[in-house]
Design a protein around this motif. Sequence first.
Motif, PDB file in Angstrom:
ATOM      1  N   ASP A 190       0.794  -1.235   0.000  1.00  0.00           N
ATOM      2  CA  ASP A 190       0.000   0.000   0.000  1.00  0.00           C
ATOM      3  C   ASP A 190       0.823   1.279   0.000  1.00  0.00           C
ATOM      4  OD1 ASP A 190      -2.324  -1.486  -0.059  1.00  0.00           O
ATOM      5  OD2 ASP A 190      -2.639  -1.396   2.112  1.00  0.00           O
ATOM      6  N   CYS A 191       1.992   1.273   0.615  1.00  0.00           N
ATOM      7  CA  CYS A 191       2.782   2.514   0.693  1.00  0.00           C
ATOM      8  C   CYS A 191       3.769   2.646  -0.456  1.00  0.00           C
ATOM      9  CB  CYS A 191       3.494   2.611   2.039  1.00  0.00           C
ATOM     10  SG  CYS A 191       4.941   1.534   2.197  1.00  0.00           S
ATOM     11  N   GLY A 192       3.775   1.680  -1.341  1.00  0.00           N
ATOM     12  CA  GLY A 192       4.651   1.772  -2.510  1.00  0.00           C
ATOM     13  C   GLY A 192       6.121   1.541  -2.220  1.00  0.00           C
ATOM     14  N   GLY A 193       6.421   0.989  -1.052  1.00  0.00           N
ATOM     15  CA  GLY A 193       7.807   0.686  -0.735  1.00  0.00           C
ATOM     16  C   GLY A 193       8.467   1.677   0.213  1.00  0.00           C
ATOM     17  N   ALA A 194       7.663   2.513   0.847  1.00  0.00           N
ATOM     18  CA  ALA A 194       8.202   3.531   1.761  1.00  0.00           C
ATOM     19  C   ALA A 194       8.404   3.011   3.184  1.00  0.00           C
ATOM     20  CB  ALA A 194       7.291   4.744   1.770  1.00  0.00           C
ATOM     21  N   CYS A 195       8.220   1.728   3.385  1.00  0.00           N
ATOM     22  CA  CYS A 195       8.396   1.102   4.709  1.00  0.00           C
ATOM     23  C   CYS A 195       7.447   1.711   5.746  1.00  0.00           C
ATOM     24  CB  CYS A 195       9.849   1.209   5.177  1.00  0.00           C
ATOM     25  SG  CYS A 195      10.274   0.035   6.485  1.00  0.00           S
ATOM     26  N   SER A 196       6.205   1.918   5.334  1.00  0.00           N
ATOM     27  CA  SER A 196       5.263   2.512   6.280  1.00  0.00           C
ATOM     28  C   SER A 196       3.891   1.842   6.278  1.00  0.00           C
ATOM     29  CB  SER A 196       5.098   4.010   5.976  1.00  0.00           C
ATOM     30  OG  SER A 196       4.639   4.213   4.664  1.00  0.00           O
ATOM     31  N   CYS A 197       3.792   0.582   5.778  1.00  0.00           N
ATOM     32  CA  CYS A 197       2.472  -0.049   5.790  1.00  0.00           C
ATOM     33  C   CYS A 197       2.492  -1.517   6.244  1.00  0.00           C
ATOM     34  CB  CYS A 197       1.830   0.043   4.401  1.00  0.00           C
ATOM     35  SG  CYS A 197       2.551  -1.054   3.157  1.00  0.00           S
ATOM     36  N   ALA A 198       3.579  -2.221   6.047  1.00  0.00           N
ATOM     37  CA  ALA A 198       3.723  -3.645   6.413  1.00  0.00           C
ATOM     38  C   ALA A 198       2.829  -4.570   5.591  1.00  0.00           C
ATOM     39  CB  ALA A 198       3.509  -3.865   7.904  1.00  0.00           C
ATOM     40  N   THR A 199       2.270  -4.085   4.474  1.00  0.00           N
ATOM     41  CA  THR A 199       1.438  -4.970   3.644  1.00  0.00           C
ATOM     42  C   THR A 199       2.268  -5.708   2.588  1.00  0.00           C
ATOM     43  OG1 THR A 199       0.862  -3.209   2.084  1.00  0.00           O
ATOM     44  CG2 THR A 199      -0.617  -3.544   3.967  1.00  0.00           C
ATOM     45  N   CYS A 200       3.566  -5.614   2.701  1.00  0.00           N
ATOM     46  CA  CYS A 200       4.454  -6.390   1.810  1.00  0.00           C
ATOM     47  C   CYS A 200       5.142  -7.480   2.622  1.00  0.00           C
ATOM     48  CB  CYS A 200       5.481  -5.478   1.159  1.00  0.00           C
ATOM     49  SG  CYS A 200       6.586  -4.704   2.366  1.00  0.00           S
ATOM     50  N   HIS A 201       4.571  -7.776   3.785  1.00  0.00           N
ATOM     51  CA  HIS A 201       5.128  -8.762   4.708  1.00  0.00           C
ATOM     52  C   HIS A 201       5.271 -10.123   4.023  1.00  0.00           C
ATOM     53  CE1 HIS A 201       4.232 -11.158   8.690  1.00  0.00           C
ATOM     54  NE2 HIS A 201       5.506 -11.213   8.353  1.00  0.00           N
ATOM     55  N   SER A 222       9.097  -7.096   2.290  1.00  0.00           N
ATOM     56  CA  SER A 222       9.736  -7.391   1.003  1.00  0.00           C
ATOM     57  C   SER A 222      10.171  -6.143   0.250  1.00  0.00           C
ATOM     58  CB  SER A 222       8.819  -8.258   0.136  1.00  0.00           C
ATOM     59  OG  SER A 222       7.586  -7.617  -0.118  1.00  0.00           O
ATOM     60  N   CYS A 223       9.634  -4.985   0.620  1.00  0.00           N
ATOM     61  CA  CYS A 223      10.088  -3.755  -0.051  1.00  0.00           C
ATOM     62  C   CYS A 223      11.478  -3.357   0.410  1.00  0.00           C
ATOM     63  CB  CYS A 223       9.104  -2.607   0.166  1.00  0.00           C
ATOM     64  SG  CYS A 223       9.041  -1.969   1.860  1.00  0.00           S
ATOM     65  N   GLN A 224      11.936  -3.950   1.495  1.00  0.00           N
ATOM     66  CA  GLN A 224      13.260  -3.613   2.021  1.00  0.00           C
ATOM     67  C   GLN A 224      14.313  -4.652   1.645  1.00  0.00           C
ATOM     68  OE1 GLN A 224      13.607  -0.512   3.627  1.00  0.00           O
ATOM     69  NE2 GLN A 224      11.567  -0.443   2.695  1.00  0.00           N
TER      70      GLN A 224
HETATM   71 FE1  FES Z   1       4.709  -0.648   2.552  1.00  0.00          FE
HETATM   72 FE2  FES Z   1       6.693  -2.390   2.251  1.00  0.00          FE
HETATM   73  S1  FES Z   1       5.322  -1.670   0.747  1.00  0.00           S
HETATM   74  S2  FES Z   1       6.099  -1.378   4.045  1.00  0.00           S
END
Ligand code: FES
Length: 106
Positions: A39-50, A85-87
């Motif tokens: 949801d945050c596009g990879g900004a490390c602020s949603c945890a929906t890429c867990h 996974s965005c990190q």
């Molecule tokens: Fe939002 Fe990874 S995409 S924390």
Amino acid sequence: MPTLTFIEHNGTEHRVNGSIGQSVMQAATFASVPGIPADCGGACSCATCHAYVDEAWLAKVAQPERMETDMLEYAFERQDNSRLSCQLIISEDMDGMVLRLPSSQF
Ligand code: FES
């Protein structure tokens, strides 16, 4: 080009080609893997890429930065091998990596 395998909670597997320097989340979303809304596009602020990094592959990924560790506190069904996974940045060493997705993401 490293290949990653994502396994949904229902057991469905998705083999995805990633690019060096791309995030694991980007590789998954570009390939329309379900269960990674990011949801945050990879900004490390949603945890929906867990995702859960398969135990055999944990040594191949860098340790999480503080920002990722903090955000993982908000992830559902967190485990010792949980990562955002965005990190995770794809490297040649990650060819063949297996990641599983939590049941809360589908
Ligand atoms: Fe939002 Fe990874 S995409 S924390």
